[in-house]
Design an enzyme around this catalytic site. Structure first.
Site, PDB file in Angstrom:
ATOM      1  N   TYR A 142       4.418   0.613   1.640  1.00  0.00           N
ATOM      2  CA  TYR A 142       5.393   1.554   2.187  1.00  0.00           C
ATOM      3  C   TYR A 142       4.678   2.854   2.528  1.00  0.00           C
ATOM      4  O   TYR A 142       3.868   3.346   1.739  1.00  0.00           O
ATOM      5  CB  TYR A 142       6.496   1.835   1.162  1.00  0.00           C
ATOM      6  CG  TYR A 142       7.519   2.849   1.623  1.00  0.00           C
ATOM      7  CD1 TYR A 142       8.442   2.528   2.612  1.00  0.00           C
ATOM      8  CD2 TYR A 142       7.564   4.123   1.063  1.00  0.00           C
ATOM      9  CE1 TYR A 142       9.372   3.463   3.036  1.00  0.00           C
ATOM     10  CE2 TYR A 142       8.504   5.062   1.474  1.00  0.00           C
ATOM     11  CZ  TYR A 142       9.406   4.723   2.468  1.00  0.00           C
ATOM     12  OH  TYR A 142      10.338   5.663   2.883  1.00  0.00           O
ATOM     13  N   ASP A 237      -3.502   5.785   2.569  1.00  0.00           N
ATOM     14  CA  ASP A 237      -2.266   6.469   2.195  1.00  0.00           C
ATOM     15  C   ASP A 237      -2.262   6.603   0.679  1.00  0.00           C
ATOM     16  O   ASP A 237      -1.887   5.687  -0.045  1.00  0.00           O
ATOM     17  CB  ASP A 237      -1.049   5.675   2.690  1.00  0.00           C
ATOM     18  CG  ASP A 237       0.258   6.374   2.318  1.00  0.00           C
ATOM     19  OD1 ASP A 237       0.195   7.446   1.668  1.00  0.00           O
ATOM     20  OD2 ASP A 237       1.333   5.847   2.663  1.00  0.00           O
ATOM     21  N   LYS A 265       3.781  13.767  -3.069  1.00  0.00           N
ATOM     22  CA  LYS A 265       4.156  13.617  -4.482  1.00  0.00           C
ATOM     23  C   LYS A 265       3.451  14.623  -5.403  1.00  0.00           C
ATOM     24  O   LYS A 265       3.837  15.782  -5.393  1.00  0.00           O
ATOM     25  CB  LYS A 265       3.977  12.152  -4.886  1.00  0.00           C
ATOM     26  CG  LYS A 265       4.936  11.291  -4.027  1.00  0.00           C
ATOM     27  CD  LYS A 265       5.094   9.860  -4.415  1.00  0.00           C
ATOM     28  CE  LYS A 265       6.237   9.266  -3.595  1.00  0.00           C
ATOM     29  NZ  LYS A 265       5.939   8.089  -2.858  1.00  0.00           N
TER      30      LYS A 265
HETATM   31  C1  PLP Z   1       6.455   7.943  -1.336  1.00  0.00           C
HETATM   32  C2  PLP Z   1       5.475   7.442  -0.370  1.00  0.00           C
HETATM   33  C3  PLP Z   1       5.495   7.828   0.980  1.00  0.00           C
HETATM   34  C4  PLP Z   1       6.605   8.653   1.554  1.00  0.00           C
HETATM   35  O1  PLP Z   1       6.670   9.916   1.005  1.00  0.00           O
HETATM   36  P1  PLP Z   1       8.056  10.756   1.149  1.00  0.00           P
HETATM   37  O2  PLP Z   1       7.697  12.079   0.550  1.00  0.00           O
HETATM   38  O3  PLP Z   1       9.066   9.985   0.386  1.00  0.00           O
HETATM   39  O4  PLP Z   1       8.369  10.850   2.580  1.00  0.00           O
HETATM   40  C5  PLP Z   1       4.475   7.411   1.799  1.00  0.00           C
HETATM   41  N1  PLP Z   1       3.493   6.636   1.337  1.00  0.00           N
HETATM   42  C6  PLP Z   1       3.440   6.226   0.051  1.00  0.00           C
HETATM   43  C7  PLP Z   1       2.306   5.385  -0.415  1.00  0.00           C
HETATM   44  C8  PLP Z   1       4.431   6.600  -0.834  1.00  0.00           C
HETATM   45  O5  PLP Z   1       4.393   6.154  -2.096  1.00  0.00           O
END
Ligand code: PLP
Length: 425
Positions: A142, A237, A265
């Protein structure tokens, strides 16, 4: 009706599904979502005053636990100087410098307000830099909810992706190919066929959005080689793994240098901050230096940046990750023992402060394996733990998180709850 139920009913009148992000609705586990009233340290309290040990940690950010006194004091102080200016501040420079110092693959970094923005912008940048359109992503990873990423695998390896959300035009999905995760032959095949068309490969280096799945170093090393040979931009990511598996992310653990990295995060310490950055020659293509447009009214928000800076300065202290990792390892091992005693088919692992719980005999290695989990059993365990005052992720496909204040006593209380929960599911 208790207060959580009343609030959920009321919420559904003014908010679609009653929540502002779908997983919060408890749809996959059933039951009523808990409306959180407040949190402190490793604990959260819901609208009925029930206390929970928190293992979702706002889905990763709260690595210091809730309400860390230093973060709170710094944010309070920052609030007295102004909430937002729409002009640059010294704090943004400090946060950018700190990120580049901790993750040396990031020679330059741009701050945004969410992980979604970070990945969306990194992909646009990779396309602008390479002049190519094709994006490779992996099944079960994701990367936020932008159009190019809401795509699932087509019928064959080399067929174009299909949209996984209504509202994403097929024409957009056609520019994304979805490969099985942690599958080297699939990777080799796509690069052999389409290498010269690939703008970027985006990957969660340890996947934390299909529970927790961690490929070995050899997989990442080969992915790096293939991207270098074909001129594709490799995007790690690390929005979740960045400061969760260790201070230098998966890239530091394996010694891999991605071209671009996305963060979120933890770098906001619970406030909205995301970031993307990497090679200076690629970053030079972003506006105002180059032709790839990207902007944000609240980007580099002074309160959010302050929370992030104080958080990063605390987690970089010597010994922080050793302690944190031991806590997660002890939790994973203890849960596995508790399940074995109860005769429940179960496995668990931890990577830094992330952990995965699986209702499978072995730790899964890819998306297909993780979907073989006993979901009914997971859901029963989730609710049994919630009754016991332990808040796990409300889905069998999410990783869990410990914070630095989940000390031995908190972990012991969790394991005692788990022994009772396993015995009755
Ligand atoms: C949470 C997450 C996102 C999206 O971040 P948001 O702040 O919710 O938009 C993208 N990539 C990864 C790997 C994530 O865990």
């Amino acid at each position: 009706m208790n207060r959580n139920q009343q609030l959920f009913e009321r919420a559904q009148r003014s908010i679609p599904g009653g929540v502002n992000s779908p997983v919060r609705a408890f749809k996959s586990v059933g039951g009523t979502p808990r409306f959180i009233d407040r949190a402190q340290g490793p604990y959260m309290w819901d609208a009925d005053g029930k206390q929970y040990i928190d293992y979702i940690q706002s889905w990763g950010p709260m690595i210091l636990g809730h309400g860390d006194a230093d973060v709170v004091a710094a944010v309070q102080q920052a609030a007295t100087r102004g909430f937002s200016f729409g002009a640059p501040t010294e704090g943004e420079v400090e946060l950018a410098e700190l990120i580049c110092e901790l993750l040396p693959s990031m020679e330059q970094v741009r701050l945004v307000s969410s992980g979604t923005e970070a990945t969306m912008s990194a992909i646009r940048l990779a396309r602008g830099f390479t002049g190519r359109s094709l994006l490779i992503k992996f099944e079960g990873c994701y990367h936020g909810h932008s159009d190019s990423l809401l795509v699932k695998a087509g019928s064959g390896l080399l067929t174009f992706g299909q949209t996984s959300s209504a509202g994403v035009p097929e024409e957009i999905a056609r520019h994304t190919l979805v490969l099985p995760f942690n599958d080297l032959p699939a990777l080799e095949a796509v690069f052999a066929e389409k290498g010269a068309e690939i703008a970027a490969v985006i990957i969660e280096p340890f996947a934390g959005n299909m529970n927790l799945i961690a490929p070995g170093e050899a997989y990442h090393r080969r992915l790096r080689e293939l991207c270098t040979a074909s001129g594709a931009v490799l995007i790690f990511d690390e929005v979740m793994t960045g400061f969760r598996v260790g201070l230098t992310g998966v890239q530091g653990r394996y010694g891999i240098t991605p071209d671009l990295t996305t963060l979120g995060k933890v770098i906001g310490g619970g406030m909205p901050v995301g970031a993307f950055g990497g090679r200076r020659d690629i970053m030079a293509h972003i506006a105002p230096l180059g032709g790839v447009y990207q902007a944000g009214t609240l980007s580099g928000n002074p309160l959010a940046v302050t929370a992030g800076l104080v958080t990063l300065n605390k987690i970089r202290q010597p010994g922080f990750y050793e302690t944190l990792s031991q806590r997660a390892a002890r939790l994973a091992a203890g849960l596995q023992d508790a399940a074995r005693e109860a005769g429940v088919v179960f496995s668990a692992q931890s990577m830094g402060s992330m952990f995965g719980l699986y209702f499978t005999a072995e730790v899964p290695q890819n998306f297909a394996e993780v979907t073989r989990s006993d979901i009914a059993r997971f859901n029963a365990f989730f609710h049994a733990m919630l009754d016991e005052g332990v808040y796990l992720a409300p889905s069998a496909y999410e990783a869990g998180f410990v914070s630095i204040v989940h000390d031995d006593a908190v972990i012991d209380a969790t394991l005692a709850a788990a022994r009772r929960a396993f015995a009755r599911i």
